[in-house]
Design a protein around this motif. Structure first.
Motif, PDB file in Angstrom:
ATOM      1  N   ALA A  74       4.146  13.948  -3.728  1.00  0.00           N
ATOM      2  CA  ALA A  74       3.213  12.838  -3.659  1.00  0.00           C
ATOM      3  C   ALA A  74       3.756  11.587  -2.869  1.00  0.00           C
ATOM      4  CB  ALA A  74       2.305  12.688  -4.949  1.00  0.00           C
ATOM      5  N   TYR A  75       4.772  11.237  -3.422  1.00  0.00           N
ATOM      6  CA  TYR A  75       5.650   9.961  -2.880  1.00  0.00           C
ATOM      7  C   TYR A  75       5.830  10.341  -1.548  1.00  0.00           C
ATOM      8  CZ  TYR A  75       8.611   5.987  -3.080  1.00  0.00           C
ATOM      9  OH  TYR A  75       9.492   4.509  -2.949  1.00  0.00           O
ATOM     10  N   ALA A  76       6.447  11.415  -0.985  1.00  0.00           N
ATOM     11  CA  ALA A  76       6.759  11.877   0.148  1.00  0.00           C
ATOM     12  C   ALA A  76       5.574  11.814   1.227  1.00  0.00           C
ATOM     13  CB  ALA A  76       7.432  13.224   0.364  1.00  0.00           C
ATOM     14  N   ARG A  77       4.469  12.542   0.880  1.00  0.00           N
ATOM     15  CA  ARG A  77       3.238  12.215   1.438  1.00  0.00           C
ATOM     16  C   ARG A  77       2.796  10.879   1.994  1.00  0.00           C
ATOM     17  NH1 ARG A  77       0.326  14.752  -1.783  1.00  0.00           N
ATOM     18  NH2 ARG A  77       1.255  16.906  -1.433  1.00  0.00           N
ATOM     19  N   ALA A  78       2.861   9.944   0.689  1.00  0.00           N
ATOM     20  CA  ALA A  78       2.584   8.705   1.015  1.00  0.00           C
ATOM     21  C   ALA A  78       3.300   7.867   2.000  1.00  0.00           C
ATOM     22  CB  ALA A  78       2.533   7.859  -0.406  1.00  0.00           C
ATOM     23  N   VAL A  79       4.531   8.267   2.076  1.00  0.00           N
ATOM     24  CA  VAL A  79       5.226   7.503   3.208  1.00  0.00           C
ATOM     25  C   VAL A  79       5.468   8.203   4.402  1.00  0.00           C
ATOM     26  CG1 VAL A  79       6.394   6.071   1.299  1.00  0.00           C
ATOM     27  CG2 VAL A  79       7.523   8.366   2.068  1.00  0.00           C
ATOM     28  N   GLY A  80       4.896   9.386   4.462  1.00  0.00           N
ATOM     29  CA  GLY A  80       4.952  10.146   5.814  1.00  0.00           C
ATOM     30  C   GLY A  80       6.272  10.960   5.949  1.00  0.00           C
ATOM     31  N   LEU A  81       6.934  11.201   4.996  1.00  0.00           N
ATOM     32  CA  LEU A  81       8.213  12.240   4.984  1.00  0.00           C
ATOM     33  C   LEU A  81       7.807  13.672   4.649  1.00  0.00           C
ATOM     34  CD1 LEU A  81      10.650  10.096   2.784  1.00  0.00           C
ATOM     35  CD2 LEU A  81      10.364  10.208   5.202  1.00  0.00           C
ATOM     36  N   ASP A  82       8.746  14.606   4.971  1.00  0.00           N
ATOM     37  CA  ASP A  82       8.209  15.876   4.722  1.00  0.00           C
ATOM     38  C   ASP A  82       8.444  16.311   3.318  1.00  0.00           C
ATOM     39  OD1 ASP A  82       8.318  18.775   4.898  1.00  0.00           O
ATOM     40  OD2 ASP A  82      10.201  18.949   6.099  1.00  0.00           O
ATOM     41  N   GLU A  83       7.154  16.663   2.934  1.00  0.00           N
ATOM     42  CA  GLU A  83       7.161  16.767   1.162  1.00  0.00           C
ATOM     43  C   GLU A  83       7.919  18.097   0.830  1.00  0.00           C
ATOM     44  OE1 GLU A  83       3.348  18.323   0.012  1.00  0.00           O
ATOM     45  OE2 GLU A  83       2.687  17.096   1.860  1.00  0.00           O
ATOM     46  N   VAL A  84       7.990  18.996   1.721  1.00  0.00           N
ATOM     47  CA  VAL A  84       8.489  20.254   1.320  1.00  0.00           C
ATOM     48  C   VAL A  84      10.138  20.209   1.291  1.00  0.00           C
ATOM     49  CG1 VAL A  84       8.750  22.496   1.927  1.00  0.00           C
ATOM     50  CG2 VAL A  84       6.672  21.791   2.658  1.00  0.00           C
ATOM     51  N   ALA A  85      10.719  19.483   2.173  1.00  0.00           N
ATOM     52  CA  ALA A  85      11.987  19.329   2.263  1.00  0.00           C
ATOM     53  C   ALA A  85      12.471  18.392   0.904  1.00  0.00           C
ATOM     54  CB  ALA A  85      12.481  18.497   3.384  1.00  0.00           C
ATOM     55  N   ILE A  86      11.921  17.247   0.741  1.00  0.00           N
ATOM     56  CA  ILE A  86      11.983  16.391  -0.548  1.00  0.00           C
ATOM     57  C   ILE A  86      11.785  17.214  -1.869  1.00  0.00           C
ATOM     58  CG2 ILE A  86      11.121  14.347  -1.931  1.00  0.00           C
ATOM     59  CD1 ILE A  86      12.379  13.608   0.520  1.00  0.00           C
ATOM     60  N   ALA A  87      10.761  18.071  -1.838  1.00  0.00           N
ATOM     61  CA  ALA A  87      10.565  18.876  -3.165  1.00  0.00           C
ATOM     62  C   ALA A  87      11.800  19.772  -3.341  1.00  0.00           C
ATOM     63  CB  ALA A  87       9.395  19.678  -2.934  1.00  0.00           C
ATOM     64  N   ALA A  88      12.461  20.313  -2.258  1.00  0.00           N
ATOM     65  CA  ALA A  88      13.497  21.191  -2.398  1.00  0.00           C
ATOM     66  C   ALA A  88      14.841  20.425  -2.620  1.00  0.00           C
ATOM     67  CB  ALA A  88      13.674  21.947  -0.932  1.00  0.00           C
ATOM     68  N   ASP A  89      14.831  19.177  -2.492  1.00  0.00           N
ATOM     69  CA  ASP A  89      16.047  18.483  -2.775  1.00  0.00           C
ATOM     70  C   ASP A  89      16.124  17.752  -4.204  1.00  0.00           C
ATOM     71  OD1 ASP A  89      16.964  18.597   0.000  1.00  0.00           O
ATOM     72  OD2 ASP A  89      16.363  16.499   0.493  1.00  0.00           O
ATOM     73  N   VAL A  90      14.739  17.725  -4.521  1.00  0.00           N
ATOM     74  CA  VAL A  90      14.484  17.495  -6.160  1.00  0.00           C
ATOM     75  C   VAL A  90      14.895  18.715  -6.942  1.00  0.00           C
ATOM     76  CG1 VAL A  90      12.796  16.836  -7.936  1.00  0.00           C
ATOM     77  CG2 VAL A  90      12.895  15.436  -5.446  1.00  0.00           C
ATOM     78  N   ARG A  91      14.576  19.876  -6.536  1.00  0.00           N
ATOM     79  CA  ARG A  91      14.819  20.959  -7.271  1.00  0.00           C
ATOM     80  C   ARG A  91      16.215  21.140  -7.294  1.00  0.00           C
ATOM     81  NH1 ARG A  91      10.424  23.161  -4.410  1.00  0.00           N
ATOM     82  NH2 ARG A  91       8.314  23.418  -5.482  1.00  0.00           N
ATOM     83  N   ARG A  92      16.847  20.886  -6.154  1.00  0.00           N
ATOM     84  CA  ARG A  92      18.443  21.163  -6.380  1.00  0.00           C
ATOM     85  C   ARG A  92      18.914  20.084  -7.282  1.00  0.00           C
ATOM     86  NH1 ARG A  92      19.013  19.953  -1.497  1.00  0.00           N
ATOM     87  NH2 ARG A  92      18.094  21.974  -0.719  1.00  0.00           N
ATOM     88  N   ALA A  93      18.437  18.779  -7.049  1.00  0.00           N
ATOM     89  CA  ALA A  93      19.203  17.697  -7.971  1.00  0.00           C
ATOM     90  C   ALA A  93      18.819  18.231  -9.269  1.00  0.00           C
ATOM     91  CB  ALA A  93      18.502  16.628  -7.349  1.00  0.00           C
ATOM     92  N   VAL A  94      17.694  18.575  -9.876  1.00  0.00           N
ATOM     93  CA  VAL A  94      17.592  18.873 -11.080  1.00  0.00           C
ATOM     94  C   VAL A  94      18.333  20.015 -11.707  1.00  0.00           C
ATOM     95  CG1 VAL A  94      15.698  19.659 -12.580  1.00  0.00           C
ATOM     96  CG2 VAL A  94      15.249  17.632 -11.175  1.00  0.00           C
ATOM     97  N   SER A  95      18.606  21.109 -10.740  1.00  0.00           N
ATOM     98  CA  SER A  95      19.394  22.280 -11.221  1.00  0.00           C
ATOM     99  C   SER A  95      20.831  21.902 -11.327  1.00  0.00           C
ATOM    100  CB  SER A  95      19.349  23.320 -10.164  1.00  0.00           C
ATOM    101  OG  SER A  95      19.607  22.796  -8.868  1.00  0.00           O
ATOM    102  N   GLU A  96      21.395  20.910 -10.527  1.00  0.00           N
ATOM    103  CA  GLU A  96      22.530  20.421 -10.644  1.00  0.00           C
ATOM    104  C   GLU A  96      22.784  19.764 -12.036  1.00  0.00           C
ATOM    105  OE1 GLU A  96      23.592  18.655  -7.256  1.00  0.00           O
ATOM    106  OE2 GLU A  96      23.700  20.514  -5.970  1.00  0.00           O
ATOM    107  N   SER A  97      21.800  19.006 -12.523  1.00  0.00           N
ATOM    108  CA  SER A  97      21.873  18.287 -13.883  1.00  0.00           C
ATOM    109  C   SER A  97      21.490  19.101 -15.128  1.00  0.00           C
ATOM    110  CB  SER A  97      20.803  16.956 -13.723  1.00  0.00           C
ATOM    111  OG  SER A  97      19.461  17.594 -13.574  1.00  0.00           O
ATOM    112  N   ASP A  98      21.617  18.370 -16.266  1.00  0.00           N
ATOM    113  CA  ASP A  98      21.354  19.031 -17.283  1.00  0.00           C
ATOM    114  C   ASP A  98      19.914  19.232 -17.665  1.00  0.00           C
ATOM    115  OD1 ASP A  98      24.197  18.981 -17.883  1.00  0.00           O
ATOM    116  OD2 ASP A  98      23.781  17.257 -19.167  1.00  0.00           O
ATOM    117  N   LEU A  99      18.924  18.601 -16.933  1.00  0.00           N
ATOM    118  CA  LEU A  99      17.534  18.725 -17.114  1.00  0.00           C
ATOM    119  C   LEU A  99      17.129  20.119 -16.806  1.00  0.00           C
ATOM    120  CD1 LEU A  99      15.014  17.166 -17.862  1.00  0.00           C
ATOM    121  CD2 LEU A  99      14.694  16.738 -15.355  1.00  0.00           C
ATOM    122  N   GLY A 100      17.725  20.696 -15.702  1.00  0.00           N
ATOM    123  CA  GLY A 100      17.175  22.044 -15.389  1.00  0.00           C
ATOM    124  C   GLY A 100      17.616  23.219 -16.501  1.00  0.00           C
ATOM    125  N   ALA A 101      18.559  22.989 -17.327  1.00  0.00           N
ATOM    126  CA  ALA A 101      18.967  23.773 -18.357  1.00  0.00           C
ATOM    127  C   ALA A 101      18.222  23.661 -19.541  1.00  0.00           C
ATOM    128  CB  ALA A 101      20.400  23.838 -18.721  1.00  0.00           C
TER     129      ALA A 101
END
Length: 314
Positions: A74-101
């Protein structure tokens, strides 16, 4: 070569300024457009503290992985960024942290911008509760039998104040039936000229007029060969014997009106002749029995002579 490695060169400065995390990318896009975090909160309907956690890539501060991904989209859509790419980056960042496990969830929330506000949800809930309560009260009153007091009050009302019974059957709802008492040719048609019945009806054959017929009329040369009923009530003949009739209305209303007008035009019975008064008889003249002075009483007023009066005259 010196310019390529100088720490203050433009190329090196641009490379250093390039954001490397999803939160930094979103913050840079917001600042480039001159928007504040409250502006993004208004556009996305996401709490400002949760948007701040997205910018800081502090995903443990969010309710879970699906919320982190949904808020970032939603944030990416509000500022005109590619929301699919942002969502993929967030999933990758979460998987690398302890939150994903520790906090994996198998669904993603809806777009917060499309979720109705909380006030609207409360209003809808209150309306539903009121409707259910009203229906329950109405149903309870409907199924509750009247008390003895209510029955006594209803019986005490005059007949004119009581609810009327079922309304009488409308003429249009009563079937119109034609029965051939002899072989007869006829044509029944509506106001548009559509033929409802056309041809020869054999003796004993019956035809019921369609209830939806508009202003039906009849054409026949032998109206005396048809017996017509409206709701089982016989109707007078539609015309004189062996005289062609045309455009005669045969709807239920017209036939009932025809029967009523015929009943009111019947001649009254002749009055009994007046009795003649019997003729009056003349009384005889009194004769005095005194021989010395016979006198005769005054004669009565002359009346028409009758045989009886002539016999009593001296």
């Amino acid at each position: 070569m010196t310019e390529d490695v100088h720490p203050e060169s433009g190329a090196i400065g641009a490379s250093a300024a390039q954001p490397t995390t999803p939160g930094a990318t979103l913050r840079a896009a917001r600042e480039a457009q001159g928007l504040s975090l409250s502006d993004i909160a208004t556009r996305t309907r996401i709490a400002q503290r949760q948007l701040d956690a997205i910018e800081r890539d502090d995903y443990p501060a969010l309710p879970g992985i699906p919320y982190a991904v949904g808020f970032a989209r939603a944030y990416a859509r509000a500022v005109g960024l590619d929301e699919v790419a942002i969502a993929a980056d967030v999933r990758r960042a979460v998987s690398e942290s302890d939150l994903g496990a520790t906090r994996y969830e198998a669904f993603e929330p809806l777009d917060p911008a499309r979720v109705p506000p909380r006030k609207l949800a409360w209003v809808v809930a209150i309306v539903v509760v009121l409707l259910v309560a009203g229906y329950t009260v109405w149903r309870t009153q409907l199924l509750t039998p009247p008390t003895g007091e209510q029955i006594a009050q209803r019986d005490a009302q005059p007949a004119s104040a009581r609810p009327a019974g079922p309304p009488p059957v409308a003429p249009a709802a009563q079937p119109v039936v034609f029965t051939a008492v002899d072989d007869v040719w006829l044509r029944i048609y509506d106001e548009a000229g559509e033929r409802l019945k056309d041809g020869l009806m054999k003796k004993g054959e019956r035809f019921t007029l369609p209830p939806a017929a508009k202003n039906p009329m009849i054409l026949t040369g032998r109206p005396q060969a048809l017996a017509v009923t409206v709701g089982g009530k016989p109707i007078p003949p539609l015309g004189e014997a062996d005289r062609t009739i045309a455009d005669v209305p045969v709807s239920a209303e017209a036939l009932l009106a025809r029967g009523a007008s015929r009943a009111t035009t019947i001649d009254p019975p002749p009055a009994a002749p007046a009795r003649r008064a019997a003729p009056r008889r003349a009384s005889p003249s009194p004769v005095s029995t005194d021989s010395a002075a016979p006198t005769v009483a005054p004669a009565p007023v002359p009346e028409p002579a009758t045989p009886a009066a002539a016999e009593t005259r001296p």
